[in-house]
Design a protein around this motif. Structure first.
Motif, mmCIF file in Angstrom:
data_model
loop_
_atom_site.group_PDB
_atom_site.id
_atom_site.type_symbol
_atom_site.label_atom_id
_atom_site.label_comp_id
_atom_site.label_asym_id
_atom_site.label_seq_id
_atom_site.Cartn_x
_atom_site.Cartn_y
_atom_site.Cartn_z
ATOM 1 N N ALA A 632 0.829 -1.202 0.000
ATOM 2 C CA ALA A 632 0.000 0.000 0.000
ATOM 3 C C ALA A 632 0.868 1.258 0.000
ATOM 4 O O ALA A 632 0.567 2.241 -0.688
ATOM 5 C CB ALA A 632 -0.936 -0.009 1.205
ATOM 6 N N LYS A 633 1.947 1.218 0.771
ATOM 7 C CA LYS A 633 2.865 2.362 0.832
ATOM 8 C C LYS A 633 3.500 2.630 -0.529
ATOM 9 O O LYS A 633 3.578 3.774 -0.991
ATOM 10 C CB LYS A 633 3.948 2.082 1.882
ATOM 11 N N THR A 636 0.804 4.003 -2.957
ATOM 12 C CA THR A 636 0.463 5.402 -2.691
ATOM 13 C C THR A 636 1.415 6.336 -3.430
ATOM 14 O O THR A 636 0.996 7.319 -4.061
ATOM 15 C CB THR A 636 0.511 5.682 -1.173
ATOM 16 N N ALA A 637 2.705 5.991 -3.386
ATOM 17 C CA ALA A 637 3.703 6.798 -4.096
ATOM 18 C C ALA A 637 3.519 6.703 -5.609
ATOM 19 O O ALA A 637 3.639 7.698 -6.336
ATOM 20 C CB ALA A 637 5.115 6.348 -3.704
ATOM 21 N N VAL A 639 0.712 6.050 -7.237
ATOM 22 C CA VAL A 639 -0.498 6.787 -7.623
ATOM 23 C C VAL A 639 -0.185 8.276 -7.758
ATOM 24 O O VAL A 639 -0.596 8.931 -8.729
ATOM 25 C CB VAL A 639 -1.632 6.548 -6.594
ATOM 26 N N ALA A 640 0.541 8.807 -6.785
ATOM 27 C CA ALA A 640 0.913 10.224 -6.849
ATOM 28 C C ALA A 640 1.779 10.516 -8.071
ATOM 29 O O ALA A 640 1.561 11.512 -8.786
ATOM 30 C CB ALA A 640 1.649 10.625 -5.563
ATOM 31 N N LYS A 670 -4.904 2.925 -8.608
ATOM 32 C CA LYS A 670 -5.802 3.278 -7.507
ATOM 33 C C LYS A 670 -6.576 2.060 -7.012
ATOM 34 O O LYS A 670 -6.784 1.882 -5.810
ATOM 35 C CB LYS A 670 -6.771 4.379 -7.957
ATOM 36 N N LEU A 673 -4.309 -0.098 -5.064
ATOM 37 C CA LEU A 673 -4.098 0.490 -3.743
ATOM 38 C C LEU A 673 -5.255 0.131 -2.808
ATOM 39 O O LEU A 673 -5.041 -0.219 -1.638
ATOM 40 C CB LEU A 673 -3.957 2.008 -3.867
ATOM 41 N N SER A 674 -6.488 0.194 -3.327
ATOM 42 C CA SER A 674 -7.642 -0.172 -2.506
ATOM 43 C C SER A 674 -7.550 -1.620 -2.049
ATOM 44 O O SER A 674 -7.812 -1.942 -0.886
ATOM 45 C CB SER A 674 -8.939 0.041 -3.298
ATOM 46 N N GLU A 677 -5.020 -2.084 0.640
ATOM 47 C CA GLU A 677 -5.485 -1.553 1.921
ATOM 48 C C GLU A 677 -6.619 -2.390 2.509
ATOM 49 O O GLU A 677 -7.156 -2.069 3.565
ATOM 50 C CB GLU A 677 -5.952 -0.106 1.737
#
Length: 691
Positions: A632-633, A636-637, A639-640, A670, A673-674, A677
């Protein structure tokens, strides 16, 4: 100790009977010699020496230069890539160092060529930015898998250009290069010749509409790009035209006799796997043909010849030279390894598809250069590892890739163990989640782990944490001799680069004769010494577990090298009175529920590009039970980063197809990522749909 001692292992007479009826019956002389060596312990054992860099050849030592096939930078390696090259090489490197060899293990990313240009276009980055990004991905993956390179480099360096161009000029000056004209597809809109991967069209053989310029993914046939029907440039979708382009070729027929003489010597004295021999001979059987060494590309090592200054070297010619340049970036004394065939043994590890480039083409380049280059002595090739009943596919979300393995919660040592258990030495093999769970729970947890744990716990519980006195009888001495014999088999096999784990397993089985015997002290003392030996033979395969065992036993550092010297020595490394440390379980059970979630996660049902509509609802519900915080970490990067890329492409008014592809990637990330998580990604998707 009472009846507790019966738990340690199986019935002694049954195991001794099995040993007597097995492949090797111990002689009186072997038993006496083994008992004598055992009793001497660590007296006279060589001191532990730390590896000092740079590692250079030494007079009077066995100097081993070890390479793993250079992974292509734009691909995240899957489990098959890892076992086929770097992991197999790592096991042998670790083993060689334990044996006292003077060994250098180098590898790096192969970064030039068409695929890098393609990836750069897809991600809106420059080729160098793509290389920098994915080189770091590769390095991180191999570090997690505990691949112990002496140096992990890359091919996009000045030393690569310098060495490749030097070999080119030496081949040119000695008459081993030819000129010829080749028909190629050229895109007038993009103003460049199209490399194979920049063109798609209809396969001339099976009519598949999306065949590449070098091969059809449907029928598997090799294709010349000019044979494609209705070809299209992948960049602008325009129809290319056929144009002629002059290129340079390596004159393999002129080098064929010299190559065959060298091959006879190398395959006759070295350890070449059967598939490596077969593939090499099949190339030679019909006679060699000149092979093009230049390409009309921008991303590559430039050809230094004035007439070809707009071209670069073909990756097959350029990439193997990366072994030399990576070593040169490790030490400026690289020639002591690569121009020293009298003192250096070269081992190449790879999958079978890389064999001809290492056994025929690259050796011809070095032979033609006539500069005393070190050529391969031992060529180790694996077959293929598949995933369950299909092939690995990043785009379809099928299979475990290196950056995903650590998010499963399964330790890297367990991954190493199972991949090496499956290692496709003689034929293709397949990864299976259920089999991985079975091997972990039976071989590691129930057998190996329980034996080592019980041996240590008996010392702690019944002998105040100190190894008891051992009064050996005839059966004990026969056991010690049998263990020593099995250790010799382990060394003989690994010396010949056979990495099956069965010898380690047999050593464990032999230890099972320490069982329903009432001489508790002797049984326990010999057991913890067998446990120490098991930690030594496991070191190349499972380095963290191996270290943990010795740490728990507080084994002396010299025990590892002492027992692997010469032909193998089983000695009493933990004598009576030796105090051990805190003993704890080495392995954890893989539960069925956990395995089913992982099977679904990596079975192609997770969200992947262009296939978001096939998310399996049941899979989402199961995945929601698990979270993968490290993944997930990372996501997140990503996705950004991808969001910034989409905004940048829109600001630059890039082609709509490029923007759409970048947006698809962002949506995919995304959703991943979901999932990481532990959330259901579907509500977000429905919300976007309403917009």
């Amino acid at each position: 100790m009472g009846e507790s001692g019966t738990v340690l292992t199986r019935d002694v007479e049954a195991v001794l009977s099995k040993m007597r009826n097995g492949e090797h019956v111990m002689t009186v002389e072997e038993i006496e010699e083994a008992a004598q060596i055992w009793s001497e312990g660590l007296k006279g054992s060589p001191a532990v020496t730390e590896r000092k860099h740079p590692v250079l050849p030494q007079e009077g030592k066995r100097n081993v230069l070890l390479t793993s096939a250079l992974p292509y930078v734009n691909n995240v390696p899957h489990l098959g890539n890892i076992i086929g090259c770097v992991l197999s090489a790592d096991v042998f490197a670790r083993y060689g160092r334990l044996r006292g060899w003077n060994l250098l293990f180098i590898c790096g990313t192969d970064e030039y060529g068409t695929a890098t240009e393609n990836k750069a276009r897809e991600e809106g980055l420059t080729p160098q930015e793509i290389c920098d990004k994915y080189h770091a991905v590769h390095a991180d993956i191999y570090q997690w898998f505990q691949i112990d390179f002496d140096f992990f480099g890359r091919t996009t360096t000045e030393r690569q250009t310098e060495i490749a161009q030097d070999i080119f000029w030496r081949l040119h000056g000695r008459g081993f290069l030819l000129e010829d004209t080749v028909e190629q597809l050229r895109c007038e809109s993009c103003q460049r010749f199209l490399a194979d991967r920049f063109v798609e069209g209809e396969c001339p053989h099976c009519r598949y509409p999306e065949a590449r310029g070098d091969q059809c993914d449907k029928c598997g046939r090799l294709i010349n790009a000019v044979e494609l029907r209705n070809p299209q440039c992948k960049v602008c979708k325009e129809t290319p035209v056929i144009r002629s382009s002059k290129h340079l070729f390596l004159n393999l027929p002129k080098l064929e006799d010299e190559l065959e003489q060298w091959l006879d010597k190398s395959t006759g004295s070295g350890d070449w796997t059967a598939n490596a021999r077969h593939i090499t001979h099949s190339w030679l059987r019909d006679g060699l043909k000149p092979r093009c060494i230049t390409r009309d590309l921008r991303w590559g090592t430039p050809v230094p010849h004035e007439e070809y200054k707009e071209k670069v070297f073909y990756v097959w010619f350029d990439a193997p030279i990366g072994y030399l340049s990576i070593t040169a970036n490790y030490t400026d004394q690289w020639e002591k390894w690569w121009k020293n065939p009298q003192q250096v043994e070269l081992y190449n590890f790879m999958a079978k598809d890389n064999v001809p480039f290492h056994s025929v083409v690259f050796p011809c380049s070095l032979l033609g250069a006539q500069d005393n280059y070190t050529l391969v002595n031992h060529l180790i090739a694996t077959e293929y590892l598949n995933y369950e009943d299909t092939k690995f596919s990043k785009s379809r979300g099928v299979g475990v890739f290196g950056d995903m393995a650590k998010d499963t919660g399964i330790p890297s040592d367990v991954w190493r163990f199972y991949l090496l258990y499956l290692r496709p030495e003689g034929q293709d093999s397949a990864f299976s989640w259920s089999d991985m769970a079975l091997k972990n729970n039976s071989e590691l947890l129930n057998n190996l782990g329980n034996f080592i744990n019980r041996a240590g716990m008996f010392v702690s519980k019944f002998f105040d944490g100190c190894v008891p006195e051992m009064l050996l009888n005839e059966d004990d001495n026969r056991l010690i001799a049998q263990v020593r014999w099995e250790l010799k088999q382990y060394i003989q096999l690994l010396d010949k680069v056979s990495m099956y784990l069965h010898v380690s397993v047999r050593l464990r089985d032999v230890s099972m004769c320490l069982c329903r015997r009432q001489r508790a002290g002797t049984v326990t003392g010999v057991s913890v010494n067998v446990a120490c030996l098991l930690s030594v033979v496991l070191e190349p395969y499972m380095p963290s577990v191996s270290h943990t065992i010795r740490q728990q036993l507080q084994a002396p550092p010299t025990c590892v090298s002492a027992m692997l010297q010469n032909t193998g020595t089983f000695i009493c490394t933990l004598p009576a009175g030796h105090c051990i440390g805190t003993v704890s379980p080495l392995f954890q059970k893989l539960e069925n529920e956990q395995i089913e979630v992982l099977r679904k996660r990596f079975g192609g049902q997770q969200v992947c590009k262009r296939h978001s509509s096939i998310i399996n609802q049941g899979f989402q519900a199961e995945t929601a039970k698990l979270c993968f915080p490290e993944r997930a970490k990372q996501l997140t990067a990503l996705v950004a980063e991808q969001g910034n890329k989409v905004r940048g492409l829109k600001a630059q008014k890039a082609e709509q197809s490029v923007i759409d592809e970048a947006v698809e990637t962002l949506l995919d990330l995304k959703k991943q990522l979901s999932l990481a998580e532990g959330k259901n990604p579907e509500p977000a998707a429905q919300k976007r749909k309403k917009k």
